[in-house]
Enzyme design. Structure first.
Site, PDB file in Angstrom:
ATOM      1  N   CYS A   1       0.851  -1.176   0.000  1.00  0.00           N
ATOM      2  CA  CYS A   1       0.000   0.000   0.000  1.00  0.00           C
ATOM      3  C   CYS A   1       0.888   1.227   0.000  1.00  0.00           C
ATOM      4  CB  CYS A   1      -0.874   0.002   1.240  1.00  0.00           C
ATOM      5  SG  CYS A   1      -1.682  -1.573   1.521  1.00  0.00           S
TER       6      CYS A   1
ATOM      7  N   ARG B   1       1.426   1.622  -5.961  1.00  0.00           N
ATOM      8  CA  ARG B   1       1.674   0.651  -4.892  1.00  0.00           C
ATOM      9  C   ARG B   1       0.405  -0.074  -4.460  1.00  0.00           C
ATOM     10  NH1 ARG B   1       6.641   1.249  -2.054  1.00  0.00           N
ATOM     11  NH2 ARG B   1       5.701  -0.035  -0.458  1.00  0.00           N
TER      12      ARG B   1
ATOM     13  N   TRP C   1      -3.867  -1.767  -1.268  1.00  0.00           N
ATOM     14  CA  TRP C   1      -3.886  -3.011  -2.034  1.00  0.00           C
ATOM     15  C   TRP C   1      -4.309  -4.068  -1.014  1.00  0.00           C
ATOM     16  CZ3 TRP C   1      -1.660  -7.870  -2.117  1.00  0.00           C
ATOM     17  CH2 TRP C   1      -1.701  -8.552  -3.337  1.00  0.00           C
TER      18      TRP C   1
ATOM     19  N   ASN D   1       0.868  -0.203   6.376  1.00  0.00           N
ATOM     20  CA  ASN D   1       1.270  -1.016   5.235  1.00  0.00           C
ATOM     21  C   ASN D   1       1.957  -2.246   5.812  1.00  0.00           C
ATOM     22  OD1 ASN D   1       2.169  -2.007   2.815  1.00  0.00           O
ATOM     23  ND2 ASN D   1       3.799  -0.498   2.562  1.00  0.00           N
ATOM     24  N   GLY D   2       1.612  -3.432   5.310  1.00  0.00           N
ATOM     25  CA  GLY D   2       2.235  -4.651   5.836  1.00  0.00           C
ATOM     26  C   GLY D   2       1.174  -5.634   6.279  1.00  0.00           C
TER      27      GLY D   2
ATOM     28  N   GLU E   1      10.378 -13.292 -19.394  1.00  0.00           N
ATOM     29  CA  GLU E   1      10.055 -11.903 -19.107  1.00  0.00           C
ATOM     30  C   GLU E   1       9.016 -11.356 -20.100  1.00  0.00           C
ATOM     31  OE1 GLU E   1      10.370 -10.065 -16.718  1.00  0.00           O
ATOM     32  OE2 GLU E   1      10.221  -7.999 -17.401  1.00  0.00           O
TER      33      GLU E   1
ATOM     34  N   LYS F   1       5.363  -9.911 -19.071  1.00  0.00           N
ATOM     35  CA  LYS F   1       4.924  -8.563 -19.441  1.00  0.00           C
ATOM     36  C   LYS F   1       3.557  -8.641 -20.112  1.00  0.00           C
ATOM     37  CE  LYS F   1       6.894  -6.316 -17.654  1.00  0.00           C
ATOM     38  NZ  LYS F   1       7.831  -6.842 -16.764  1.00  0.00           N
TER      39      LYS F   1
ATOM     40  N   GLU G   1       0.691  -9.736 -17.595  1.00  0.00           N
ATOM     41  CA  GLU G   1       0.349  -8.853 -16.480  1.00  0.00           C
ATOM     42  C   GLU G   1      -0.395  -7.594 -16.920  1.00  0.00           C
ATOM     43  OE1 GLU G   1       3.659  -7.611 -13.980  1.00  0.00           O
ATOM     44  OE2 GLU G   1       4.943  -7.233 -15.696  1.00  0.00           O
TER      45      GLU G   1
ATOM     46  N   HIS H   1       6.569 -31.888 -24.874  1.00  0.00           N
ATOM     47  CA  HIS H   1       6.218 -32.648 -23.665  1.00  0.00           C
ATOM     48  C   HIS H   1       4.922 -32.154 -23.038  1.00  0.00           C
ATOM     49  CE1 HIS H   1      10.011 -34.682 -24.073  1.00  0.00           C
ATOM     50  NE2 HIS H   1      10.608 -33.502 -24.188  1.00  0.00           N
TER      51      HIS H   1
ATOM     52  N   LYS I   1       3.174  -2.612  -7.346  1.00  0.00           N
ATOM     53  CA  LYS I   1       4.556  -2.428  -7.762  1.00  0.00           C
ATOM     54  C   LYS I   1       5.535  -3.092  -6.806  1.00  0.00           C
ATOM     55  CE  LYS I   1       7.817  -0.509 -10.171  1.00  0.00           C
ATOM     56  NZ  LYS I   1       8.071  -1.233 -11.433  1.00  0.00           N
TER      57      LYS I   1
END
Ligand code: G6P
Length: 615
Positions: A2, A27, A76, A112-113, A489, A493, A496, A512, A610
């Site tokens: 957050c 965030r 968040w 936050n946490g 990567e 990208k 997301e 496979h 983020k």
């Protein structure tokens, strides 16, 4: 995850808080709220569901909230769904509604946490007559502070310290006490929190960009420390309530680098900053000065690279390069796994923790575990002063500047080049790279910024391709060795920010299982920059085409005709070591334009944040 802001000074607080929250929205962004105090009056709390814009319009840009001291939060969700009741700030009073408005409370706070033992603490508080309007651990924390504050008739710092002793987990906690107008109190454990000062005001934030417009002189509050913040001063305390003196740090980032600078989105701006970022990072790299002397490097027998998300992908790429150039065995571990494993490491192991924010909870825990095992830790971080930077033995700084878009781009590129140069230095010091070859690599690296620019200048055709990709249900990225790490990567990208299901596969693995998912029109994107394995991956692509796939390739330089490919993206030629730095750029652009074509919020994709400071 957050965002937290706080202000106490001579100006109206609400506008400053909203401005700070705007910079922190990346965030967390499922609800937001502020609490502002007008002199000695009770705090006025306003909370809204959804993005910050609703809070801004509800308060007319902050104009409706009088007062020069306040705190704010963008959330968040961890405990409890996104809702007005669960949004912060939370109050200690026994209100029956959502905690909005003026509520008779001794304490109001944001956090936050994650408080791991919040249920146990909640039960204790229930037996003492506290009532809860939200499902959050934060409300419990605020009420616990209130409980100690009132029961023992002690000051805010003592009440906070007692709370810190009881609460397990991670927190950046920011509080206002009704009895202490104009003052903000803060405490921290494992979640970032900084305090900035100007001549006549103090600022709090969970991240630098929130206060860059006002000050660059900040203090990093440490674990298990608390702070009393007034317009004129900030005082820090340890867990015993004794004063401690913290050093002031000057942040070099300028405010403009945290703005969009004419680009439609931060992600596009950050993609375009990559030539400069790679060049700046190259210039800043100096192994001797950070303690990685020839003697230290020669003593490295084994390397373990750890990180999360894209940082882990950098580790995957670095593994190939280090083993190839320096002949040191490398293993790459997800930080979330590393922290719970018992890996038998031998003497001479270097653990490398890669992290943009330097605050990712799992990466920090992995670092601590490595240190507990007595291993040397090298951190590759973008945010200097972050927890990971502070706790590592050696720090390589990626000079990417503030990265705002949730999907990392420029920090990833800076990490890649850092790791390449580390591998070259290691190989050189170990006598496996001649002076001539070393000079060649340095020259090749110095040409990368211009080559990245060439890819950026040629983006129209990617825009065209993205209109096709936007209609996809599912995509596959395939490649071998270094190319495979870029597939990981590129695929991340894509998924997301475009929400298209996408998977990265080592090309040899297709047969496979994955190939059964290929249908008529499925896009298979092959990264084929490595000449030595190009033909192998091309054969795998052709196998997909035989099952109806639409083939997109990324190749380096002139590769001759690959006639089965439907859409070819050619990047400038460079030594194989550095191709990931170029190959990733079209993939970033493709994801960006695909997301735009799907009408999505590129910089703030759903459910993501983020900086993941919770486990
Ligand atoms: C989040 C971000 C990713 C990032 C990862 C690790 O998931 O969205 O872009 O790669 O965290 O973050 P770090 O700050 O440790 O690099």
């Amino acid at each position: 995850m957050c965002g937290i802001v706080g202000y106490t000074g001579r100006e109206q607080a609400a506008g400053i808080l909203l401005d700070g929250l705007r910079k922190l929205e990346y965030r967390g962004y499922d609800s937001a709220g502020i609490a502002v105090r007008n002199g000695a009056e009770q705090a006025q709390v306003v909370k809204t569901l959804g993005k910050l814009d609703s809070l801004i319009s509800l308060t007319d840009g902050g104009k409706t909230l009088m007062g020069k001291c306040g705190i704010g939060h963008t959330r968040w969700a961890t405990h409890g769904v996104p809702s007005v009741a669960n949004a912060h700030p939370h109050v200690s009073g026994n209100c029956r509604n959502t905690g909005n408005g003026p509520v008779e409370s001794a304490v109001v706070g944001v956090h936050n946490g994650i408080i791991e033992n919040y249920m146990e603490l909640k039960e204790k508080l229930l037996t003492h007559g506290y009532m809860f309007y939200s499902e959050t651990d934060t409300e419990v924390l605020v009420k616990l502070v209130d409980y100690y504050y009132r029961k023992y008739k002690i000051g805010p710092i003592d009440a906070i310290n007692r709370t810190m002793v009881r609460a397990r987990g991670s927190y950046a906690l920011t509080l206002m006490f009704t009895d202490y107008p104009g003052e903000i109190y803060a405490a921290r454990k494992d979640s970032p929190l900084i305090i900035g000062r100007t001549e006549d005001a103090s600022f709090l934030a969970s991240d630098v960009p929130a206060i860059l417009n006002y000050t660059r002189d900040v203090y990093y509050i440490q674990n298990h420390q608390s702070a009393r913040i007034t317009p004129d001063s900030v005082t820090f305390f340890d867990l015993n309530g004794d004063k401690v003196v913290l050093p002031e740090t000057h942040i070099e980032w300028d405010a403009l680098s945290a703005e969009k600078d004419g680009y439609e989105h931060f992600m596009l701006k950050e993609i375009h900053e990559q030539p400069k970022v790679v060049s700046n990072t190259l210039k800043a790299l100096d192994f001797q000065s950070i303690g990685l002397t020839d003697t230290v490097l020669k003593g490295i027998r084994q390397i373990c690279i750890t990180g999360c998300g894209s940082a882990w992908h950098v580790g995957m790429a670095a593994q190939y390069v280090i083993e190839d150039l320096a002949s040191v065995p490398v293993r790459v571990e997800l930080a979330s796994e590393f922290r719970y494993r018992s890996i038998p490491f031998s003497e001479g192991t270097l653990v490398i923790v890669i992290s943009q924010s330097g605050e990712t909870a799992d990466s920090l825990a992995a670092l601590r575990k490595a240190k507990e095992c007595g291993l040397m830790v090298l951190a590759v971080v973008n945010v200097m002063g972050s927890s990971i930077a502070r706790e590592a033995d050696f720090v390589l700084h990626t000079v990417a500047g503030p990265e705002i878009s949730v999907a990392t781009t420029k920090a990833f590129s800076a990490q890649l080049i850092c790791m390449d140069l580390f591998a070259i230095q290691l190989g050189y010091v170990k006598g496996l790279i001649s002076q001539e070859k070393y000079d060649f690599y340095i020259k090749e690296a110095s040409l990368l910024p211009d080559k990245i620019q060439m890819i950026l200048d040629d983006k129209q055709k990617l825009q065209w391709l993205s209109t096709k990709l936007a209609a996809q249900k599912s995509m596959f990225f395939i490649g071998r060795s270094l190319d495979y790490s870029i597939c990981l990567e590129g695929s991340l990208k894509m998924k997301e920010i475009s929400y298209i299901h996408s998977e990265a596969y080592a090309a040899g693995e297709l047969k496979h299982g994955t190939i059964s998912l290929i249908e008529e029109g499925t896009v298979v994107l092959g990264v084929m920059t490595e000449k030595s394995v190009l033909e192998k991956t091309y054969s795998n692509m052709v196998e997909c085409k035989a099952r109806g796939a639409y083939l997109v390739s990324i190749v380096s330089g002139n590769t001759g005709k690959l006639k089965e490919i439907d859409f070819n993206i050619c990047i400038p030629d460079c030594d194989a070591v550095f191709t990931p730095s170029l190959a990733i750029v079209p993939l970033q652009l493709l994801s960006y334009y695909t997301s735009i074509n799907r009408g999505l919020d590129v910089d703030k994709p759903r459910n993501l944040a983020k900086s993941v400071t919770v486990e």
